[in-house]
Structure formats: C-alpha cells, structure tokens
Design a protein around this motif. Sequence first.
Motif, PDB file in Angstrom:
ATOM      1  N   TYR A 163       0.831  -1.219   0.000  1.00 22.28           N
ATOM      2  CA  TYR A 163       0.000   0.000   0.000  1.00 22.28           C
ATOM      3  C   TYR A 163       0.861   1.263   0.000  1.00 22.28           C
ATOM      4  N   ASP A 217     -16.975   3.375   6.053  1.00 23.73           N
ATOM      5  CA  ASP A 217     -16.776   1.964   5.720  1.00 23.73           C
ATOM      6  C   ASP A 217     -17.385   1.119   6.835  1.00 23.73           C
ATOM      7  N   GLU A 251      -7.861   3.685  -0.539  1.00 22.43           N
ATOM      8  CA  GLU A 251      -8.691   2.537  -0.185  1.00 22.43           C
ATOM      9  C   GLU A 251     -10.028   2.569  -0.906  1.00 22.43           C
ATOM     10  N   LYS A 254      -4.388  -6.221  -5.098  1.00 23.99           N
ATOM     11  CA  LYS A 254      -5.364  -6.325  -4.014  1.00 23.99           C
ATOM     12  C   LYS A 254      -6.672  -5.699  -4.445  1.00 23.99           C
ATOM     13  N   ASP A 255      -7.758  -6.340  -4.034  1.00 22.07           N
ATOM     14  CA  ASP A 255      -9.084  -5.838  -4.359  1.00 22.07           C
ATOM     15  C   ASP A 255      -9.563  -4.849  -3.304  1.00 22.07           C
ATOM     16  N   THR A 256     -10.541  -4.051  -3.674  1.00 23.85           N
ATOM     17  CA  THR A 256     -11.221  -3.153  -2.735  1.00 23.85           C
ATOM     18  C   THR A 256     -12.616  -2.879  -3.256  1.00 23.85           C
ATOM     19  N   HIS A 257     -13.550  -2.688  -2.384  1.00 21.23           N
ATOM     20  CA  HIS A 257     -14.921  -2.326  -2.738  1.00 21.23           C
ATOM     21  C   HIS A 257     -15.525  -3.241  -3.810  1.00 21.23           C
ATOM     22  N   ARG A 291      -6.504  -2.686  -7.062  1.00 24.27           N
ATOM     23  CA  ARG A 291      -5.543  -1.587  -6.964  1.00 24.27           C
ATOM     24  C   ARG A 291      -4.187  -2.047  -7.481  1.00 24.27           C
TER      25      ARG A 291
END
Length: 401
Positions: free
Chosen positions: A49, A154, A198, A368-371, A376
Amino acid sequence: MSTTADAIRSADAHSAHNYHPLPLVVASAEGAWMTDVEGRRYLDMLAGYSALNFGHGNRRLIDAARAQLERVTLTSRAFHHDRFAEFCTELAALCGKEMVLPMNTGAEAVETAVKTARKWGYEVKGVPDGHAKIVVAADNFHGRTTTVVSFSTDHDARDHFGPYTPGFEIVPYGDLTALAHAVTENTVAVLLEPIQGEAGVLVPPAGYLRGVRELTRERNVLFMADEIQSGLGRTGRTFACEHEGVVPDVYVLGKALGGGVVPVSAVVADRDVLGVFRPGQHGSTFGGNPLACAVALEVIAMLRTGEFQGRATELGEHLHRELNLLVGGGAVTAVRGRGLWAGVDIDPSRGTGREISEKLMELGVLVKDTHGSTIRIAPPLVISKEDLDWGLSQLRSVLGA
C-alpha cells in the motif's frame, strides 16, 4: 499437505482474522519481486500500500538500517539522540515546513493530526473548549483506531466499534459546495486524502484541492493533507498536492517514510501549528527512535534526487495508457489514478476484485481488491518497464482482453 497450506492453517488457528490475505506465504523479496516458501516468484504490484515505494530490500535503506543497528536503536524521547535533529530538519525542509512531530504508524499520525488541530483551534483560533469540529470526506481511509473509525463510512471498519468519538462532519469527496456549507466558526480543520486510495484510487475533480486550500485559508481553518499513501513519490511528485500547486498547513506522512524497513510516520507543519504542544501533552516511546530516523533520512535523501518521482511519472503514463486500452472492451469499466497508482474497475461479468486478484496470483502477479469489483495497482517505483509490461500482460490474460 504443502508448506504453504501448513503455514496458512497455523495462521488461521492462532491469529485474529482481521485480514483476508491471498493464499500465499512470502519467504523473501527483492526489488519488485517476492518469493514464497515453496520457491515460486511473484511480481509485487501492491508495494505494501505504498510502504514499499523503493522496493523490497533496497540496498541503501538496508545499509542505513544495518549501520544504525550497530550503534543504538532506541533511547525513547526521554533523551536526545544524534539522529533526531537531523531527521526533523531534513523532513521539515522536504515539506517546506518548520516542525516535525514523529510517530510510528500512519494511524498514529492521523490521531496526532486530530489532536494538533483541536489544540490549535482552542489556543490559537479561539474555538470554545470541547466544541472543535473537523470536516472529513466520505469514503475516506485514515486508519482503524477508535477515533478514526468514528468518521469512517466503511461499515467493515466502523460497525460495532462504538460509541464513536464526536467532533467530525462528513461531506462528499470532491464537493466544494458541501465542504463550504460544512465549515462553521467552530471548524478547526479539513482532513483529506489528496487521492483516496482505499476507496479505489479516487482522484478528485480538477481544481478541488486548490478550492479546499482557498476556502480553508479564507475561513481560518487548517488544511490537513493525509499523504500517507499518496505521498513520497507515488504519484510522480513528492506530494500528491503538488499536482495542483497546493501546500497544505499540515502534512500527515507514513508508509514509505520508513522505506518498508521500519514503521515511521510524522505530522509536519509550521511552528504556529505544531508549536501548541508542551512536554507531556503527546508522545510515543518509539516515535522518532534512532533506527527510524536513520532509515527515514535515507528515504529523504533518495527523494531529493527526483529519480523516483521521475520513474513514477514515466512508468505511470505507460501504465495508465495500457490500462485505458482495456476500458470499453467488456472487461474493464473504468481506470483512475495518477503516477504508478491505479484503481481498475472490473466488469462484474468477469468476476469480483477478489476473484481477479486470486487468478492473477496463480499467474505470479500480486494485486489487491477493494470495494467488491475494483483492484488496486501500485508497484514499487523501482519496477522495470519490462516487469510492468509482463504484469499487465497477465492482467489482460485473466480478463480475456
């Protein structure tokens, strides 16, 4: 049972399940590559990150850490040590500010920024004690401490962790009108990420950061920029705010400041802001320790060359050009970002972000995944163009593009 399976099984049995990592177990890493316990190599397209902007095992940073390890690693702030003044001086100069308050993690730095803004509001601006308000943006990510989740939208980070800390007003990200309406005489600060990581690497509308800067200056409110993920070279500039020619009142820094070697974070501002603190009012046993200062000083020296900002600009333009070719072909619905940082929205018909991340892992690429449907991409700034292209070719393969 494989070594990987044994390690994952043990971790699942004995560690709290506050993360859902991809099913691999890293044993070593160098540059932009990581190797698992079974000897398989993976291209790191996440870089912790942005904590690993300078790559895994960067020789300059490892040498700086090793040299300091032989001398002294911790004194606590009960004493001075011979790396502290140099670190504060150099970091303040890099930011164009006067003072530094060092901590360890990004979340600690955000908590420190909140305390700074409140104390400044009471002692400098004249807000009645206990009435300070800080305006933040929806979909923010500033950490997961008790105070920070109090102004998160979140649900995973926030739900069932109350009662929540008061004193925060949430407005839509990128909406200057909403921000202007939220700022009152008791507002002490506006806390924003110049790019929301994020949330899916969301870049605000052009002129938004300039508008925030103008508004906060007019209303006598601190503009605090959380550059923990976006700062220190990631977007092609030392700070993401520079893309709009904006200098906030307060920088909140972390992640890459420790070079992926040790946790280092800091709040950086001028004396009229950070000068409100007196001995005993804030602190950290490990904040500003000799080892952290030695590594961070080398990070600052590396940033001063402009090499990494230049790489992020050049390779970032290539990354976004290639990713945008995928938009509209049935696999990718949108691409956002700046520099070597991208959020890629996957068409749901091709799978969730988690599913795409797992398929890429099988091909030797780590993202990496998000939402739900977004992945990302944020490789170390030391990645070669050839390795970046190889990683993108695996993405095209997984998406059938």
